[in-house]
Design a protein around this motif. Structure first.
Motif, mmCIF file in Angstrom:
data_model
loop_
_atom_site.group_PDB
_atom_site.id
_atom_site.type_symbol
_atom_site.label_atom_id
_atom_site.label_comp_id
_atom_site.label_asym_id
_atom_site.label_seq_id
_atom_site.Cartn_x
_atom_site.Cartn_y
_atom_site.Cartn_z
ATOM 1 N N SER A 232 -49.860 57.053 -2.789
ATOM 2 C CA SER A 232 -50.545 56.433 -1.656
ATOM 3 C C SER A 232 -52.060 56.558 -1.784
ATOM 4 N N GLN A 233 -52.522 57.746 -2.120
ATOM 5 C CA GLN A 233 -53.960 57.975 -2.273
ATOM 6 C C GLN A 233 -54.543 57.058 -3.340
ATOM 7 N N HIS A 234 -53.872 56.975 -4.477
ATOM 8 C CA HIS A 234 -54.407 56.163 -5.566
ATOM 9 C C HIS A 234 -54.238 54.664 -5.315
ATOM 10 N N ALA A 235 -53.243 54.272 -4.524
ATOM 11 C CA ALA A 235 -53.138 52.869 -4.129
ATOM 12 C C ALA A 235 -54.346 52.490 -3.275
ATOM 13 N N GLY A 236 -54.800 53.400 -2.428
ATOM 14 C CA GLY A 236 -56.007 53.153 -1.645
ATOM 15 C C GLY A 236 -57.244 53.054 -2.518
ATOM 16 N N HIS A 237 -57.347 53.952 -3.495
ATOM 17 C CA HIS A 237 -58.457 53.863 -4.450
ATOM 18 C C HIS A 237 -58.435 52.507 -5.155
ATOM 19 N N ALA A 238 -57.235 52.111 -5.582
ATOM 20 C CA ALA A 238 -57.099 50.852 -6.309
ATOM 21 C C ALA A 238 -57.525 49.669 -5.447
ATOM 22 N N ASP A 239 -57.199 49.702 -4.179
ATOM 23 C CA ASP A 239 -57.572 48.613 -3.288
ATOM 24 C C ASP A 239 -59.092 48.468 -3.206
ATOM 25 N N ILE A 240 -59.792 49.583 -3.139
ATOM 26 C CA ILE A 240 -61.262 49.548 -3.107
ATOM 27 C C ILE A 240 -61.810 48.984 -4.409
ATOM 28 N N LEU A 241 -61.260 49.444 -5.536
ATOM 29 C CA LEU A 241 -61.722 48.943 -6.832
ATOM 30 C C LEU A 241 -61.471 47.446 -6.965
ATOM 31 N N ARG A 242 -60.289 47.006 -6.572
ATOM 32 C CA ARG A 242 -59.963 45.583 -6.702
ATOM 33 C C ARG A 242 -60.893 44.738 -5.833
ATOM 34 N N GLU A 243 -61.137 45.183 -4.615
ATOM 35 C CA GLU A 243 -62.035 44.434 -3.751
ATOM 36 C C GLU A 243 -63.451 44.359 -4.360
ATOM 37 N N SER A 244 -63.846 45.425 -5.025
ATOM 38 C CA SER A 244 -65.155 45.437 -5.679
ATOM 39 C C SER A 244 -65.214 44.486 -6.871
ATOM 40 N N ILE A 245 -64.099 44.264 -7.521
ATOM 41 C CA ILE A 245 -64.053 43.382 -8.691
ATOM 42 C C ILE A 245 -64.096 41.904 -8.288
ATOM 43 N N ASP A 246 -63.197 41.514 -7.369
ATOM 44 C CA ASP A 246 -63.113 40.084 -7.078
ATOM 45 C C ASP A 246 -62.902 39.747 -5.596
ATOM 46 N N GLY A 247 -63.073 40.746 -4.738
ATOM 47 C CA GLY A 247 -62.965 40.500 -3.307
ATOM 48 C C GLY A 247 -61.551 40.511 -2.762
ATOM 49 N N GLN A 248 -60.543 40.596 -3.643
ATOM 50 C CA GLN A 248 -59.165 40.595 -3.173
ATOM 51 C C GLN A 248 -58.829 41.928 -2.513
ATOM 52 N N LYS A 249 -58.131 41.845 -1.374
ATOM 53 C CA LYS A 249 -57.678 43.045 -0.666
ATOM 54 C C LYS A 249 -56.149 43.040 -0.635
ATOM 55 N N THR A 250 -55.584 44.205 -0.843
ATOM 56 C CA THR A 250 -54.140 44.333 -0.797
ATOM 57 C C THR A 250 -53.693 44.983 0.497
ATOM 58 N N MET A 251 -54.479 45.920 0.970
ATOM 59 C CA MET A 251 -54.033 46.769 2.062
ATOM 60 C C MET A 251 -54.827 46.564 3.350
ATOM 61 N N GLY A 252 -55.449 45.464 3.527
ATOM 62 C CA GLY A 252 -56.186 45.336 4.776
ATOM 63 C C GLY A 252 -56.866 44.037 4.945
#
Length: 172
Positions: free
Chosen positions: A152-172
């Motif tokens: 769960s913790q790393h899925a949250g980290h991943a969501d921040i990284l992904r949003e930083s790359i291309d703006g896509q959000k998975t969890m919010g």
């Protein structure tokens, strides 16, 4: 015991919760190229590929701990610190598809273990490491709960990284 004899609501809840958080992590990296999976879009050293690799290694190690005990953990000292850090790095010869396939294999093994282990109360002493209390132990139940938290913790980290790359959000 057969897997049917050890299936309980608690075990099903553990598997379902692990699967849910794994889905968030793997969904977050969906559609990325290998190059994007290696990007460091924040001040952190973290990359999306590195997170998948780390979560896979962590789940593999803890699942092995449940079966074999503390020998499943490699020694931690100054000579092995680099090996532990490399667990977060998607190497130039690794692909995101390969990392995700390895993660799926580890997840299937863990899920089978949750469902078939004779008892979630099975316990082993923790290995010596700076992050464990000396003389501590862990039950299988606590290991699986730790895997939920870790994923769960790393899925949250991943969501921040992904949003930083291309703006896509998975969890919010």
């Amino acid at each position: 015991m057969t897997s049917t004899e050890t299936r309980t609501a608690e075990r099903d809840d553990l598997v379902e919760t692990l699967d849910s958080h794994r889905w968030f992590l793997t969904r977050t990296v969906e559609g990325l190229t290998d190059e994007q999976a290696r990007l460091r879009p924040t001040a952190s050293e973290l990359t999306l590929g590195g997170l998948v690799k780390h979560v896979t290694a962590t789940e593999r190690m803890w699942a092995t701990f449940v079966v074999e005990g503390p020998s499943s953990f490699p020694a931690y000292d100054e000579s092995t610190a680099g090996d532990w850090a490399a667990e977060f790095v998607m190497g130039p010869d690794e692909t995101l598809a390969g990392l995700l396939a390895a993660y799926a294999d580890v997840a299937a093994r863990t899920d089978d273990l949750v469902r078939t282990l004779p008892s979630l109360d099975l316990s082993h002493p923790l290995p010596e490491a700076p992050w464990f209390t000396p003389g501590g132990t862990r039950t299988a139940r606590r290991v699986f709960l730790h895997l939920v938290a870790e994923t769960s913790q790393h899925a949250g980290h991943a969501d921040i990284l992904r949003e930083s790359i291309d703006g896509q959000k998975t969890m919010g």
